[in-house]
Motif scaffolding. Structure first.
Motif, short mmCIF file in Angstrom:
data_model
loop_
_atom_site.label_atom_id
_atom_site.label_comp_id
_atom_site.label_asym_id
_atom_site.label_seq_id
_atom_site.Cartn_x
_atom_site.Cartn_y
_atom_site.Cartn_z
N LEU A 187 0.84 -1.20 0.00
CA LEU A 187 0.00 0.00 0.00
C LEU A 187 0.87 1.25 0.00
CD1 LEU A 187 -3.03 0.65 0.04
CD2 LEU A 187 -2.88 0.85 2.53
N GLY A 188 1.97 1.19 0.76
CA GLY A 188 2.86 2.35 0.83
C GLY A 188 3.48 2.68 -0.51
N ARG A 189 3.94 1.66 -1.24
CA ARG A 189 4.57 1.98 -2.52
C ARG A 189 3.57 2.35 -3.61
NH1 ARG A 189 7.31 -3.60 -4.80
NH2 ARG A 189 5.45 -4.91 -4.86
N ILE A 219 -7.16 -5.90 -10.56
CA ILE A 219 -8.40 -5.13 -10.59
C ILE A 219 -8.36 -4.17 -11.78
CG2 ILE A 219 -9.83 -3.46 -9.34
CD1 ILE A 219 -8.68 -4.63 -6.75
N PRO A 220 -9.36 -4.19 -12.64
CA PRO A 220 -9.35 -3.32 -13.83
C PRO A 220 -9.22 -1.85 -13.46
CG PRO A 220 -11.10 -4.96 -13.99
CD PRO A 220 -10.55 -5.05 -12.60
N TRP A 268 -9.66 6.24 0.03
CA TRP A 268 -9.69 5.23 1.09
C TRP A 268 -11.01 4.44 1.06
CZ3 TRP A 268 -5.56 3.60 3.40
CH2 TRP A 268 -4.44 4.44 3.51
N ARG A 269 -12.10 5.13 0.74
CA ARG A 269 -13.39 4.43 0.63
C ARG A 269 -13.39 3.50 -0.58
NH1 ARG A 269 -18.32 4.81 2.83
NH2 ARG A 269 -20.14 4.29 1.56
N ARG A 270 -12.78 3.94 -1.67
CA ARG A 270 -12.65 3.08 -2.85
C ARG A 270 -11.84 1.84 -2.52
NH1 ARG A 270 -8.84 5.64 -6.93
NH2 ARG A 270 -7.33 4.56 -5.60
N LEU A 271 -10.75 2.03 -1.77
CA LEU A 271 -9.91 0.89 -1.37
C LEU A 271 -10.70 -0.10 -0.52
CD1 LEU A 271 -7.05 -0.42 -1.09
CD2 LEU A 271 -6.78 0.97 0.98
N TRP A 272 -11.46 0.43 0.44
CA TRP A 272 -12.17 -0.43 1.40
C TRP A 272 -13.38 -1.11 0.79
CZ3 TRP A 272 -11.19 -2.72 5.78
CH2 TRP A 272 -12.23 -3.19 6.57
N ARG A 273 -14.14 -0.38 -0.04
CA ARG A 273 -15.41 -0.90 -0.53
C ARG A 273 -15.32 -1.56 -1.90
NH1 ARG A 273 -19.84 1.02 2.19
NH2 ARG A 273 -20.86 -0.66 1.05
N ILE A 274 -14.32 -1.19 -2.70
CA ILE A 274 -14.26 -1.71 -4.08
C ILE A 274 -13.08 -2.65 -4.30
CG2 ILE A 274 -14.03 -1.04 -6.51
CD1 ILE A 274 -15.44 1.59 -5.81
N MET A 314 -9.93 -8.04 -4.23
CA MET A 314 -8.57 -8.52 -4.07
C MET A 314 -8.52 -9.73 -3.13
SD MET A 314 -5.19 -6.45 -2.84
CE MET A 314 -5.63 -6.62 -1.11
N ALA A 315 -9.38 -9.72 -2.09
CA ALA A 315 -9.36 -10.82 -1.13
C ALA A 315 -9.66 -12.16 -1.81
CB ALA A 315 -10.39 -10.55 -0.02
N GLN A 316 -10.58 -12.16 -2.75
CA GLN A 316 -10.90 -13.39 -3.48
C GLN A 316 -9.73 -13.87 -4.33
OE1 GLN A 316 -14.49 -12.69 -5.75
NE2 GLN A 316 -15.35 -11.40 -4.15
N ILE A 317 -8.97 -12.92 -4.85
CA ILE A 317 -7.88 -13.25 -5.77
C ILE A 317 -6.65 -13.73 -5.02
CG2 ILE A 317 -6.32 -12.30 -7.52
CD1 ILE A 317 -8.64 -10.32 -8.18
N VAL A 318 -6.33 -13.06 -3.90
CA VAL A 318 -5.06 -13.35 -3.21
C VAL A 318 -5.18 -14.49 -2.21
CG1 VAL A 318 -4.39 -10.93 -3.45
CG2 VAL A 318 -5.41 -11.71 -1.31
#
Length: 226
Positions: free
Chosen positions: A49-51, A120-121, A136-142, A147-151
């Protein structure tokens, strides 16, 4: 029949005599592995996330990932435990093992998260920006739910690999499963039974992790199978 009875009696005697030692070593292995997994996931996610947020972190994070993925865990533990005191870093065996495995795991988890983010497209991020959704809302909700399903599958594989890699901690005198089995073999001159029990315990831990994570994956992807 007599041979089977003798065999079972030997196993019973071995378990009675050495079961408590293996039980204590099993708890050490689980404890160190859990700390390494949790810290590795947190540090790996923070690094990725930092990079992504701070361009000046990209090269330091890339160097960190390349070093820990490009060198053996054995060498890293040697440097930390035996080389650390030369530069003022003095750690007991178990904390050194936790720290070394956490740093090692974080490099792999960082790359897993990178692949998850990149899957993620880009159009979804652009659409969220056009709709005025905060980053931050985009990260949390979208992004994170997708990503959780993929990783999850590669992360589970890495977790199981990390648990098995904890056997390397025996070289810095951590009293985990492999160190305990080696000590018992040296004392009793029994080879087969300690190694069989050692393999069985690692297999049980790995299967337990696979089952739990399999249920988590099924829950995350249940909307895809309806």
């Amino acid at each position: 029949m007599d041979a089977l009875t003798t065999f079972l009696a030997r196993w019973q005697s071995f378990l009675i005599e050495n079961g408590p030692d293996f039980g204590a070593a099993l708890w050490v292995t689980i404890r160190i592995s859990m700390v390494a997994i949790v810290c590795g996931l947190a540090l790996g996610f923070a690094a990725e996330l930092g990079r992504r947020i701070c361009p000046w972190l990209r090269k330091p994070v890339a160097c960190y990932v390349e070093f820990f993925r490009g060198t053996p865990l054995l060498i890293q533990l040697y440097l930390l435990y035996y080389g650390g005191p030369r530069i003022g870093i003095v750690l007991d065996a178990e904390p050194a093992g936790m720290l070394g495995m956490s740093l090692y795991a974080a490099a792999y988890f960082c790359e897993i998260f990178r692949a998850g983010f990149e899957s993620i497209p880009e159009g979804q991020r652009e659409a969220a920006h056009c709709l005025g959704i905060r980053p931050w809302r985009r990260l949390w909700r979208i992004e994170l739910p997708q990503m959780a399903q993929i990783v999850l599958p590669p992360a589970v594989n890495q977790i199981i690999t990390l648990i098995k890699d904890s056997a390397v901690l025996s070289i810095i005198t951590v009293a985990e499963l492999t160190k305990t089995a080696t000590r018992i073999m040296n004392i009793s001159f029994e080879i087969v039974m300690p190694l069989c029990l050692l393999a069985l315990l690692y297999w049980v831990i790995s299967e337990a992790v696979a089952v739990v994570c399999g249920k988590a994956e099924a829950r995350l992807t249940r909307h895809l199978t309806r």
